[in-house]
Design an enzyme around this catalytic site. Sequence first.
Site, PDB file in Angstrom:
ATOM      1  N   ASP A 230      32.807  10.191  57.443  1.00  0.00           N
ATOM      2  CA  ASP A 230      33.749   9.306  57.857  1.00  0.00           C
ATOM      3  C   ASP A 230      34.677   8.993  57.024  1.00  0.00           C
ATOM      4  OD1 ASP A 230      35.773   8.304  59.883  1.00  0.00           O
ATOM      5  OD2 ASP A 230      34.045   6.396  60.151  1.00  0.00           O
TER       6      ASP A 230
ATOM      7  N   TYR B  32      25.324   2.241  67.455  1.00  0.00           N
ATOM      8  CA  TYR B  32      27.016   1.702  67.898  1.00  0.00           C
ATOM      9  C   TYR B  32      27.523   1.204  69.435  1.00  0.00           C
ATOM     10  CZ  TYR B  32      28.732   2.684  62.881  1.00  0.00           C
ATOM     11  OH  TYR B  32      29.035   2.000  61.702  1.00  0.00           O
TER      12      TYR B  32
ATOM     13  N   GLU C  84      23.799  -0.182  59.851  1.00  0.00           N
ATOM     14  CA  GLU C  84      25.437   0.134  60.572  1.00  0.00           C
ATOM     15  C   GLU C  84      25.385  -1.164  61.760  1.00  0.00           C
ATOM     16  OE1 GLU C  84      27.501   3.577  59.934  1.00  0.00           O
ATOM     17  OE2 GLU C  84      26.369   3.959  58.471  1.00  0.00           O
TER      18      GLU C  84
END
Length: 651
Positions: A207, A504, A540
């Site tokens: 990405d 996420y 992340e």
Amino acid sequence: MARRTAVAWAALGPLLWGCALALQGGMLYPRESPSRQRKELDGLWSFRADFSHNRRRGFEEQWYRRPLRESGPTLDMPVPSSFNDISQDWRLWDFVGWVWYEREVILPERWTQDLSTRVVLRIGSAHAYAIVWVNGVDTLEHEGGYLPFEADISNLVQVGPLSSQLRITIAINNTLTPTTLPPGTIQYLTDTSKYPKGYFVQNVYFDFFNYAGLQRSVLLYTTPTAYIDDITVTTSVEHDSGLVNYQISVKGSNLFELEVRLLDAENKLVANGTGTQGQLKVPGARLWWPYLMHERPAYLYSLEVRLTAQTSLGPVSDFYTLPVGIRTVNVTKSQFLINGKPFYFHGVNKHEDADIRGKGFDWPLLVKDFNLLRWLGANAFRTSHYPYAEEVLQMCDRYGIVVIDECPGVGLELPQFFNNVSLQNHMRVMEEVVRRDKNHPAVVMWSVANEPASHLESAGYYLKMVIAHTKALDPSRPVTFVTRSNYAADKGAPYVDVICVNSYYSWYNDFGHLELIQRQLTTQFENWYKTYQKPIIQSEYGAEAIVGFHQDPPLMFTEEYQKSLLEQYHVVLDQKRRKYVVGELIWNFADFMTEQSPLRVLGNKKGVFTRQRQPKSAAFLLRERYWKIANETRYPYSIAKSQCLENSPFT
Ligand code: GCB
């Protein structure tokens, strides 16, 4: 038990390095010294993309044989920069294939006349495959962006009176294949009702935009013909003494002497030695501490190496000075220890990209980013998802910013990427990363991949091999890879020292349901810890926010949503960081460019800073949090400083 393991590791450190796999040839950063000169070739180069059908016209017409301008029109191309965003020719934006760079150089006379001088051409990085000609002679090839490569070109420049003129031609191909790192595939679109004949696109599985070209400096430098080829330093601490273990490789002579001097920051000699390997003892050593962990972070000594060697042309001397930080790194079941003290990563993930330069190295950007990191109170980052320029790591050494050094093992998503050729290549890339970055005190862990399909059996074997190889190359640092697999399915996790997990919640799942984050994140941590009993880093987490978009109550893509999502993560991180969670790295430091897709609005907007490095609301939230954590975790502990949120806190 945990403590015993850590102590044993520390004691073994210096011995272990002796057993490290020998790397072929050094890749010392080219520094000036009394025996070494540098000539930077940054600036304007001539450039041409080969738009021919098979992209091979440059080879068929041998463009390297004569000046590029003679074989067709050229563009001015700045180096370092990515070529994609510079021109108004839209075809360059996502061009796939060979591009050609050329630069003419005049060398100092001594370089071409003095046969005891060795002239080296070094390319900081060329993404992704490069062939280099010097005066039309095929000189060097290299696969893989993001890492330097070089060639001794003395015999090409020391050949006659006109040899001071040099023409350097570099052909670079940005095609990614199933065995490159990162991997990619070329897809031919054959439906002629939709696509012209021969139409193809490059598919990538990561990405970020696949910027390419000469993105770091190209330079020439000299050494004597007998020279210091490589230095490897590891450090440890015994009571209050620092131990600096060095190993030096010399090339160009078998008859030589080496003198090694360790100087403190005031240039005072603190220890010295001789020979190709040894241990320097520094009583009362000042340690290299991370930023904010200690009142005096990032202390650097200088290791001065002096070689005197006999060559067929007579005696020569070579000098090289390496910055050295004395520190130890250890991992227990629930802690990441630097200098024996628990270290908590409160930092960021980055990319190297910004503006029209793409991934081109840029000093103002570098200094701005470090000022922002310090403003934020960040003490660490991961080089997601490829090794950054060496100058970045030098800044980290000087500022005390801790680095998880990641190789370009990103996008390993398809089963066919876990084959033997890829594995060999991946191991070679790790050799290049370790060879380049092993002496940076800031680098405390290697990451061999980001989000590989680690639930696959084949990936398990593959990761096991790459991790084992990396540990053999450098037994002094822990090794990890970053996962997004389920804890129960992950086949690579058994081999890592630290679990690095990305998630996420309420972004890619349960969109908008911020109220679920605490439950899901708690479960994530507890499952991983129960299964592996290893320290965990939230490597992340984040949400996109388009700067200036506001909505309350928060909705996705607003600054309020990004902030609220972070706050939910922080509640759980605060509970777990006192147990076994040893770090949190926000995704991402700044917005960055990606391929075009309906899921991205001019790139990925998960930055807490914009691509122009201006703060979103989340940056202020993070700043307050990081300074608070810094105050709680500082060693030796001192009362929280109220000036922490002023502009120049805690220097
Ligand atoms: C990830 C990847 C990172 C992406 C990020 C995102 O898990 O590691 O490269 O940019 O998610 O924003 O989707």
